[in-house]
Design a protein around this motif. Structure first.
Motif, PDB file in Angstrom:
ATOM      1  N   LEU A  53     -12.386 -19.270 -16.939  1.00  0.00           N
ATOM      2  CA  LEU A  53     -11.290 -19.833 -16.153  1.00  0.00           C
ATOM      3  C   LEU A  53     -10.996 -18.918 -14.963  1.00  0.00           C
ATOM      4  N   GLY A  54     -10.769 -19.527 -13.797  1.00  0.00           N
ATOM      5  CA  GLY A  54     -10.324 -18.766 -12.646  1.00  0.00           C
ATOM      6  C   GLY A  54     -11.434 -18.144 -11.815  1.00  0.00           C
ATOM      7  N   CYS A  55     -12.680 -18.301 -12.247  1.00  0.00           N
ATOM      8  CA  CYS A  55     -13.807 -17.690 -11.525  1.00  0.00           C
ATOM      9  C   CYS A  55     -14.528 -18.684 -10.635  1.00  0.00           C
ATOM     10  N   GLY A  56     -13.921 -19.839 -10.432  1.00  0.00           N
ATOM     11  CA  GLY A  56     -14.503 -20.834  -9.543  1.00  0.00           C
ATOM     12  C   GLY A  56     -14.914 -22.094 -10.270  1.00  0.00           C
ATOM     13  N   PRO A  57     -14.978 -23.218  -9.525  1.00  0.00           N
ATOM     14  CA  PRO A  57     -15.534 -24.436 -10.116  1.00  0.00           C
ATOM     15  C   PRO A  57     -17.004 -24.180 -10.417  1.00  0.00           C
ATOM     16  N   THR A  58     -17.608 -25.031 -11.254  1.00  0.00           N
ATOM     17  CA  THR A  58     -19.022 -24.811 -11.569  1.00  0.00           C
ATOM     18  C   THR A  58     -19.914 -25.763 -10.786  1.00  0.00           C
ATOM     19  N   VAL A  59     -21.139 -25.331 -10.611  1.00  0.00           N
ATOM     20  CA  VAL A  59     -22.208 -26.217 -10.164  1.00  0.00           C
ATOM     21  C   VAL A  59     -23.046 -26.464 -11.416  1.00  0.00           C
ATOM     22  N   LYS A  60     -23.052 -27.716 -11.869  1.00  0.00           N
ATOM     23  CA  LYS A  60     -23.733 -28.017 -13.134  1.00  0.00           C
ATOM     24  C   LYS A  60     -25.245 -27.886 -13.018  1.00  0.00           C
ATOM     25  N   VAL A  75     -27.791 -35.069 -18.389  1.00  0.00           N
ATOM     26  CA  VAL A  75     -28.419 -34.876 -17.080  1.00  0.00           C
ATOM     27  C   VAL A  75     -29.029 -33.481 -16.939  1.00  0.00           C
ATOM     28  N   ILE A  76     -30.143 -33.417 -16.222  1.00  0.00           N
ATOM     29  CA  ILE A  76     -30.637 -32.158 -15.664  1.00  0.00           C
ATOM     30  C   ILE A  76     -30.547 -32.353 -14.162  1.00  0.00           C
ATOM     31  N   VAL A  77     -29.700 -31.556 -13.523  1.00  0.00           N
ATOM     32  CA  VAL A  77     -29.449 -31.763 -12.098  1.00  0.00           C
ATOM     33  C   VAL A  77     -30.671 -31.288 -11.293  1.00  0.00           C
ATOM     34  N   PRO A  78     -31.159 -32.120 -10.373  1.00  0.00           N
ATOM     35  CA  PRO A  78     -32.316 -31.716  -9.565  1.00  0.00           C
ATOM     36  C   PRO A  78     -32.018 -30.426  -8.796  1.00  0.00           C
ATOM     37  N   ARG A 122     -22.414 -21.071 -12.449  1.00  0.00           N
ATOM     38  CA  ARG A 122     -23.460 -22.019 -12.885  1.00  0.00           C
ATOM     39  C   ARG A 122     -23.157 -22.456 -14.309  1.00  0.00           C
ATOM     40  N   GLU A 123     -23.201 -23.749 -14.514  1.00  0.00           N
ATOM     41  CA  GLU A 123     -22.796 -24.322 -15.798  1.00  0.00           C
ATOM     42  C   GLU A 123     -23.975 -24.924 -16.554  1.00  0.00           C
ATOM     43  N   VAL A 124     -24.208 -24.408 -17.741  1.00  0.00           N
ATOM     44  CA  VAL A 124     -25.125 -25.058 -18.686  1.00  0.00           C
ATOM     45  C   VAL A 124     -24.278 -25.453 -19.892  1.00  0.00           C
ATOM     46  N   LEU A 125     -24.058 -26.745 -20.040  1.00  0.00           N
ATOM     47  CA  LEU A 125     -23.182 -27.260 -21.098  1.00  0.00           C
ATOM     48  C   LEU A 125     -24.051 -27.655 -22.292  1.00  0.00           C
ATOM     49  N   ARG A 126     -23.747 -27.044 -23.455  1.00  0.00           N
ATOM     50  CA  ARG A 126     -24.596 -27.279 -24.633  1.00  0.00           C
ATOM     51  C   ARG A 126     -24.514 -28.719 -25.129  1.00  0.00           C
ATOM     52  N   GLY A 127     -23.344 -29.334 -25.055  1.00  0.00           N
ATOM     53  CA  GLY A 127     -23.185 -30.713 -25.550  1.00  0.00           C
ATOM     54  C   GLY A 127     -22.218 -31.472 -24.674  1.00  0.00           C
ATOM     55  N   GLY A 128     -22.311 -32.777 -24.717  1.00  0.00           N
ATOM     56  CA  GLY A 128     -21.383 -33.604 -23.943  1.00  0.00           C
ATOM     57  C   GLY A 128     -22.035 -34.096 -22.674  1.00  0.00           C
ATOM     58  N   GLY A 129     -21.849 -35.368 -22.405  1.00  0.00           N
ATOM     59  CA  GLY A 129     -22.425 -35.961 -21.201  1.00  0.00           C
ATOM     60  C   GLY A 129     -21.357 -36.260 -20.177  1.00  0.00           C
ATOM     61  N   THR A 130     -21.775 -36.625 -18.983  1.00  0.00           N
ATOM     62  CA  THR A 130     -20.861 -36.958 -17.888  1.00  0.00           C
ATOM     63  C   THR A 130     -21.428 -38.137 -17.103  1.00  0.00           C
ATOM     64  N   ASP A 131     -20.597 -38.645 -16.186  1.00  0.00           N
ATOM     65  CA  ASP A 131     -21.045 -39.724 -15.299  1.00  0.00           C
ATOM     66  C   ASP A 131     -22.261 -39.311 -14.468  1.00  0.00           C
ATOM     67  N   THR A 132     -22.442 -38.007 -14.279  1.00  0.00           N
ATOM     68  CA  THR A 132     -23.576 -37.500 -13.489  1.00  0.00           C
ATOM     69  C   THR A 132     -24.894 -38.155 -13.905  1.00  0.00           C
ATOM     70  N   GLY A 133     -25.118 -38.201 -15.228  1.00  0.00           N
ATOM     71  CA  GLY A 133     -26.364 -38.749 -15.757  1.00  0.00           C
ATOM     72  C   GLY A 133     -26.438 -40.253 -15.622  1.00  0.00           C
ATOM     73  N   ALA A 134     -25.310 -40.926 -15.815  1.00  0.00           N
ATOM     74  CA  ALA A 134     -25.287 -42.386 -15.699  1.00  0.00           C
ATOM     75  C   ALA A 134     -25.646 -42.812 -14.275  1.00  0.00           C
ATOM     76  N   VAL A 135     -25.137 -42.067 -13.292  1.00  0.00           N
ATOM     77  CA  VAL A 135     -25.457 -42.388 -11.896  1.00  0.00           C
ATOM     78  C   VAL A 135     -26.923 -42.073 -11.601  1.00  0.00           C
ATOM     79  N   GLN A 136     -27.400 -40.949 -12.119  1.00  0.00           N
ATOM     80  CA  GLN A 136     -28.781 -40.526 -11.849  1.00  0.00           C
ATOM     81  C   GLN A 136     -29.803 -41.594 -12.254  1.00  0.00           C
ATOM     82  N   ARG A 137     -29.508 -42.305 -13.348  1.00  0.00           N
ATOM     83  CA  ARG A 137     -30.462 -43.267 -13.881  1.00  0.00           C
ATOM     84  C   ARG A 137     -30.224 -44.696 -13.389  1.00  0.00           C
ATOM     85  N   THR A 138     -29.411 -44.849 -12.355  1.00  0.00           N
ATOM     86  CA  THR A 138     -29.150 -46.177 -11.789  1.00  0.00           C
ATOM     87  C   THR A 138     -30.209 -46.508 -10.724  1.00  0.00           C
TER      88      THR A 138
END
Ligand code: CO
Ligand code: ZN
Length: 334
Positions: A235-242, A248-251, A271-287
């Protein structure tokens, strides 16, 4: 960040599939800064600001929050419920909840003699709305109605705690970015529906918009609390770049674009590596035929509880990071 706007957006009612009240609140705040605001058939709210480059950037943050849905009402007027999204029954016990029509209730669980609250199951959970019969209860709520936690907005210096930070804090970030940003591109801020039940709203919105780039904004867990899984996010060290989550695996070209934007404006990020949980990021990627899609996250403690906790510095820096991305002329491409 406009704190009044933040509080209004956080407290609006809006579990998955019942986002209309939240959409209305957000619309009031975002409409003055865009060229058009509309709602798609799924219920997602889309705020469009026109550009001149011929390129389209989509931002996306989900409006829906987790909740409880009434599955049956018993003879004594107690409501039996199921979860809408990732509700932990132990955390959902002994809470104040509210329905869309303003009816209040409290939760508890049956079977106290068999086991303690630490083993509470969703099927044992019930909502007490102060009634003594089914008939009385049915005048207030119906099967299919949804309730959400009633929460406080707790200020602890730079740290803020509330229910529905996931993902309303990011709806507020996106609204603020639409107010502040300058871009030569068409920018679509999409306040999506039904993320908590499987990222259902973002794909159809992205299909219609057909953006050259999507940046989702959501919350992510952290590694700076006692006895938690290792994670290089605080917390407090900045927003993350996933970098990755379970959807999703971000290009790398998208991450490089976002990180270059952050570095150019001296915005701290993690830099964010999230062990579990999905986001809209992946749903958009596969559209469609695939869409370049990345994500900025707000580091958040105690996700999916009534005390989701964030740092105001990360919120302000997330607004700056979105603005830094939107003002770039050259978009990432394969
Ligand atoms: Co969530
Ligand atoms: Zn979320």
């Amino acid at each position: 960040m406009d704190k009044m706007m933040m509080k209004d957006i956080l407290k609006a009612y809006g579990p998955s599939g019942r986002e209309a009240q939240a959409a209305e609140v957000i619309k009031q705040y975002v409409a003055p800064y865009v060229d058009e605001v509309y709602t798609d058939a799924m219920g997602s709210l889309i705020a469009h600001k026109k550009g001149t480059s011929g390129k389209k950037i989509m931002l996306s943050a989900h409006m829906d929050q987790i909740g409880l849905i009434v599955v049956a009402i018993d003879d004594k007027g107690f409501l039996r419920v199921s979860n809408v999204g990732g509700v932990n029954p132990i955390i959902a016990t002994a809470r104040e909840v509210v329905f869309e029509n303003g009816v209040k209730g409290v939760t508890y669980f049956e079977n106290t003699s068999k086991h303690g609250v630490n083993e509470a199951k969703m099927k044992e959970l019930y909502v007490d709305i102060g009634c003594t019969s089914r008939e009385e209860a049915e005048k207030k709520v119906s099967v299919g109605d949804m309730a959400v936690y009633v929460t406080n907005f707790v200020e602890m210096g730079d740290r803020l705690s509330s229910g529905a930070m996931d993902d309303r804090i990011c709806c507020a970030v996106m609204a603020e970015a639409m107010k502040q940003m300058k871009s030569e591109h068409d920018v679509y801020a999409v306040f999506t529906v039904q993320e908590e039940v499987g990222c259902r709203g973002a794909g159809p919105a992205a299909y219609a918009i057909e953006p050259d780039l999507n940046i989702s904004i959501d919350v992510c867990s952290v590694g700076d609390i006692p006895e938690c899984d290792k994670m290089a996010v605080s917390l407090g060290c900045g927003p993350t770049v996933k970098v990755m989550d379970s959807s999703v695996i971000v290009p790398p070209v998208v991450r490089a674009f976002m990180e270059a934007a952050a570095e150019e404006d001296n915005i701290p990020y993690q830099r964010e590596v999230l062990r579990g949980g999905g986001t809209d990021t992946g749903a958009v990627q596969r559209t469609r035929r695939g869409i370049l899609s990345g994500c900025v996250s707000i580091p958040t403690r105690y996700i999916h509880t009534p005390v989701e906790t964030v740092d105001i510095k990360d919120i302000d820096n997330a607004v700056r990071l979105l603005c830094a991305c939107l003002k770039r002329k050259e978009l990432p491409h394969r």
